[in-house]
Design an enzyme around this catalytic site. Structure first.
Site, mmCIF file in Angstrom:
data_model
loop_
_atom_site.group_PDB
_atom_site.id
_atom_site.type_symbol
_atom_site.label_atom_id
_atom_site.label_comp_id
_atom_site.label_asym_id
_atom_site.label_seq_id
_atom_site.Cartn_x
_atom_site.Cartn_y
_atom_site.Cartn_z
ATOM 1 N N LYS A 85 0.846 -1.214 0.000
ATOM 2 C CA LYS A 85 0.000 0.000 0.000
ATOM 3 C C LYS A 85 0.873 1.252 0.000
ATOM 4 O O LYS A 85 0.577 2.254 -0.645
ATOM 5 C CB LYS A 85 -0.909 -0.021 1.240
ATOM 6 C CG LYS A 85 -2.011 1.018 1.217
ATOM 7 C CD LYS A 85 -3.002 0.798 2.350
ATOM 8 C CE LYS A 85 -2.349 1.086 3.701
ATOM 9 N NZ LYS A 85 -3.333 1.020 4.824
ATOM 10 N N LYS A 160 22.529 -15.661 -26.346
ATOM 11 C CA LYS A 160 21.178 -15.611 -25.773
ATOM 12 C C LYS A 160 20.173 -15.256 -26.857
ATOM 13 O O LYS A 160 20.473 -14.502 -27.784
ATOM 14 C CB LYS A 160 21.100 -14.617 -24.614
ATOM 15 C CG LYS A 160 21.254 -13.166 -25.005
ATOM 16 C CD LYS A 160 21.101 -12.190 -23.851
ATOM 17 C CE LYS A 160 19.673 -11.946 -23.538
ATOM 18 N NZ LYS A 160 18.952 -11.182 -24.555
ATOM 19 N N ASP A 161 18.953 -15.798 -26.682
ATOM 20 C CA ASP A 161 17.840 -15.297 -27.487
ATOM 21 C C ASP A 161 17.639 -13.832 -27.160
ATOM 22 O O ASP A 161 17.924 -13.393 -26.032
ATOM 23 C CB ASP A 161 16.553 -16.054 -27.134
ATOM 24 C CG ASP A 161 16.445 -17.410 -27.833
ATOM 25 O OD1 ASP A 161 15.620 -18.220 -27.363
ATOM 26 O OD2 ASP A 161 17.181 -17.655 -28.806
ATOM 27 N N GLU A 163 15.107 -11.007 -26.003
ATOM 28 C CA GLU A 163 13.984 -11.216 -25.063
ATOM 29 C C GLU A 163 12.643 -11.143 -25.778
ATOM 30 O O GLU A 163 11.613 -11.532 -25.229
ATOM 31 C CB GLU A 163 14.028 -10.183 -23.919
ATOM 32 C CG GLU A 163 13.512 -8.803 -24.234
ATOM 33 C CD GLU A 163 14.487 -7.960 -25.047
ATOM 34 O OE1 GLU A 163 15.600 -8.446 -25.347
ATOM 35 O OE2 GLU A 163 14.123 -6.821 -25.389
ATOM 36 N N GLY A 346 23.766 -5.809 -31.589
ATOM 37 C CA GLY A 346 24.165 -5.020 -32.760
ATOM 38 C C GLY A 346 25.667 -4.882 -32.887
ATOM 39 O O GLY A 346 26.217 -4.849 -33.993
#
Ligand code: 1AE
Ligand code: MG
Length: 396
Positions: A85, A160-161, A163, A346
């Site tokens: 909260k 890695k793939d 995301e 890249g």
């Protein structure tokens, strides 16, 4: 008694002790001074305690200790207690969290961590280099195999793939695992180098565990996981599963919604540092201080420290990312040292001579920095590195 201690950043110039007491009571026993003495005695072990207040302008901090007897030892209960909260209550940011050892030990932490991953790859004395598949959406398994083979043979330690690559008819999850294993086993036989492939574990929450178990059975060597699209407790369940005995790589996707404001939300060192580590991430990606979605250096330093400082858990690999190219390697090694993973998409695939050359350029840059040789001098002997710094430069 166990405790979780939380530190909050609030506007300065308030009646800080009154605000702190209000939070400590409001998130635990509710009210105090108007309770009869007997009830106070009964509730004392449940009452939040103000540990410190530091006034200042424009900002002040409040530190409160919460008894673990108030919540179950899981991240959802702890986060709801210390910033549930309260996160809705105006200008306030959760900037630190501390678990005492007894409570921290009830969480898995990294199951491999830095040492375990170094053992798997067989590299112990330099930053690791990782590449990211790019442009795979809409492409098929031939492109997948071509990109994986080139990245691996170019010299990266992990692939890695991206995301944003999910299960899909052109490159189905299980096919990526099976073909990935086949290609990387071949690379290992021919080069002696073990390369890990982190396949993106995606899909509906209640299917993830069985998908991950199946992937491991099919030979997956690591899992990429978009933790904050699901939740930290989902990561923890995967990390705790004995059948999912491969490293888990946490991607920061969506976390910016919680961390980006200086005045609200949760600090990156808490969310991408302490909580990902305690929940079981073996490697943690985060924007570097000089990439395309940069974070301030004091924040990336704090994330790396939270991932690697001595605690009851193994250290997790910091993976500074986004917009990384070989010219930035001296900065990365200076700022993150050998216990880090240099990660690029890249900066690998955009190399003028292709992905393999891009991977090789990164390894050449790392070798040069560890050899205390300038990139310019190294580039005189290394064509791939020369082409990379010609294209992307080498900020001094
Ligand atoms: C912080 C995450 C970076 C990421 O997901 C990604 O794909 C980076 O790609 P490049 O910026 O290296 O092309
Ligand atoms: Mg990406």
């Amino acid at each position: 008694m166990s405790f979780v201690t939380a530190t909050y950043l609030v506007p300065g110039g308030l009646d800080l002790h009154k605000k702190a007491e209000g939070i400590a009571l409001g998130l635990t026993v509710g009210s105090w001074t108007d309770l009869p003495a007997l009830e106070q005695a009964q509730l004392k072990k449940h009452k939040g305690e103000v540990i410190a207040t530091n006034d200042g302008t424009p900002k002040a901090t409040i530190t409160i200790r919460y008894p673990a007897v108030n919540f179950t030892p899981d991240i959802p209960a702890i986060l709801t207690t210390i910033f549930g909260k309260l996160s809705l209550d105006g200008e306030i940011k959760l900037v630190d969290i501390a678990f005492d050892d007894a409570l921290a030990k009830q969480f898995p932490g990294p199951q491999f961590g830095v040492d375990g991953i170094r053992e798997l790859i067989g590299v112990h004395d330099r930053p690791l280099v990782m590449s990211i598949f790019k442009g795979m959406i809409g492409k098929g398994l031939d492109e997948f195999e071509t990109q994986l083979d080139a990245q691996a043979r170019g010299g990266v330690d992990l692939v890695k793939d991206d995301e944003i690559l999910f299960d899909n008819p052109l490159t189905p999850f299980e096919e990526r695992v099976k073909r990935g294993k086949h290609i990387l086993d071949k690379v290992e036989q021919e080069t002696g180098r073990r390369v890990l492939y982190a396949v993106n574990l995606s899909g509906r929450t209640f299917e993830l565990r069985d998908k991950a178990r199946k992937a491991v059975k099919l030979g997956a060597s690591a899992l990429l996981f978009n933790v904050f699209a699901y939740g930290l407790d989902t990561l923890q369940a995967l990390a705790e599963d004995p059948e999912i005995n491969v490293p888990i790589m946490a991607h920061p996707a969506v976390s910016g919604a919680l961390t980006a404001s200086p005045d609200y939300g949760i600090a990156n060192s808490v969310l991408l540092g302490k909580l990902l580590r305690i929940a079981g991430a073996d490697l943690v990606l985060f924007p570097s201080p000089y990439g395309s979605v940069a974070l301030p250096k004091e924040e990336t330093d704090a994330i790396a420290l939270a991932l690697t400082e001595p605690t009851v858990h193994r250290a997790a690999y910091p993976v500074p990312s986004a917009g990384i190219h070989p010219g930035l390697v001296p900065h990365l090694v200076r700022d993150f040292g050998e216990i880090s993973v240099i990660n690029a998409g890249g900066g690998i695939h955009g190399h003028p001579d292709g992905s393999a050359a891009g991977a090789t350029a990164f390894r050449q840059a790392v070798d040069a920095v560890l050899d205390d040789t300038s990139l310019e001098d190294a580039a005189l002997q290394k064509a791939e590195l020369a082409a990379a710094i010609k294209l992307w430069g080498h900020p001094l």
